[in-house]
Design a protein around this motif. Structure first.
Motif, short mmCIF file in Angstrom:
data_model
loop_
_atom_site.label_atom_id
_atom_site.label_comp_id
_atom_site.label_asym_id
_atom_site.label_seq_id
_atom_site.Cartn_x
_atom_site.Cartn_y
_atom_site.Cartn_z
N MET A 1 0.78 -1.38 0.20
CA MET A 1 -0.05 0.12 0.09
C MET A 1 0.97 1.35 -0.05
O MET A 1 2.55 1.26 0.33
N THR A 2 0.03 2.06 0.00
CA THR A 2 0.50 4.05 -0.35
C THR A 2 -0.22 4.59 0.31
O THR A 2 -1.12 4.14 0.39
N VAL A 3 0.51 5.01 1.29
CA VAL A 3 0.26 5.94 2.56
C VAL A 3 0.52 7.25 2.44
O VAL A 3 2.27 7.79 1.78
N LYS B 1 2.32 15.53 2.57
CA LYS B 1 3.81 15.10 2.95
C LYS B 1 3.90 14.47 1.69
O LYS B 1 2.92 13.77 0.91
N PRO B 2 4.93 13.69 1.28
CA PRO B 2 5.36 12.64 0.59
C PRO B 2 4.56 11.35 0.40
O PRO B 2 4.41 11.03 1.79
N ALA B 3 3.98 10.49 -0.81
CA ALA B 3 3.84 9.44 -0.36
C ALA B 3 4.53 8.28 -0.06
O ALA B 3 7.05 8.49 -0.23
N VAL B 4 4.60 7.46 0.76
CA VAL B 4 4.84 5.73 1.54
C VAL B 4 4.80 4.94 1.46
O VAL B 4 3.62 4.89 0.72
N THR B 5 5.35 3.55 0.16
CA THR B 5 4.93 2.68 -0.06
C THR B 5 4.86 1.56 1.09
O THR B 5 6.72 1.52 1.93
N LEU B 6 4.28 1.16 1.87
CA LEU B 6 4.32 0.31 3.11
C LEU B 6 4.48 -1.31 2.24
O LEU B 6 3.09 -1.63 1.46
N GLU B 7 5.01 -2.11 2.44
CA GLU B 7 5.32 -3.60 1.97
C GLU B 7 5.61 -4.91 3.41
O GLU B 7 5.74 -4.20 4.05
N PRO B 8 5.21 -5.62 3.38
CA PRO B 8 5.22 -7.17 4.13
C PRO B 8 6.91 -6.52 5.66
O PRO B 8 7.69 -6.28 4.81
N GLY C 1 -4.68 11.66 5.59
CA GLY C 1 -4.36 11.47 4.52
C GLY C 1 -5.25 10.37 3.60
O GLY C 1 -6.08 9.70 3.75
N VAL C 2 -4.10 9.77 2.70
CA VAL C 2 -4.86 8.71 1.67
C VAL C 2 -4.00 7.63 1.37
O VAL C 2 -3.07 7.44 1.89
#
Length: 140
Positions: free
Chosen positions: A94-96, A101-108, A120-121
């Motif tokens: 997912m991306t938060v 602010k800049p987007a951050v990608t979250l992975e396992p 935010g989104v």
């Protein structure tokens, strides 16, 4: 799923008397309660988003809730105005993007903290499973 010999996980009358262990990777999709994402949790921005939850801790007295949660792909708006949340991504991606602010990608394996006031989104790119701890501040 849940390892304990003094309490029954998920039972509404259980008391926290020892360590409760659950393995989110071992849960089957059928172990979760399914619904559509909707306020007050979050507002879907890309149509209906199917989510699933499996709660292991609901402590109204302390304002702490924990379990595992799944979401199908989609984009939604989150506003943590009355609660905060800490998550660990178990599977999926997912991306938060916090407002401004800049987007951050979250992975396992990634952990994220959404403090009280975060807005935010979230964009779930592939089925996401996370472990969560939600806290609700108590009025003093």
């Amino acid at each position: 799923m849940c390892a304990t010999n003094l309490i029954r996980c998920g039972h509404p009358d259980w008391k926290i008397t020892m360590t409760v262990v659950f393995r989110a990777n071992d849960l089957k999709t059928s172990d979760f309660d399914e619904s559509l994402l909707a306020p007050p949790m979050a507002t879907p921005l890309s149509g209906d988003i199917v989510v699933r939850g499996h709660s292991f801790l609901d402590d109204d007295e302390r304002g702490i809730y924990s379990g595992s949660w799944e979401s199908e792909p989609g984009t939604s708006r989150w506003e943590f105005t009355e609660r905060g949340e800490i998550i660990v991504v178990v599977s999926g991606r997912m991306t938060v993007e916090e407002d401004g602010k800049p987007a951050v990608t979250l992975e396992p394996g990634d952990t994220a903290y959404f403090p009280l006031g975060w807005k935010g989104v979230w964009t779930v790119h592939e089925r996401l499973r996370k472990v969560y701890v939600v806290y609700v501040p108590k009025n003093s």
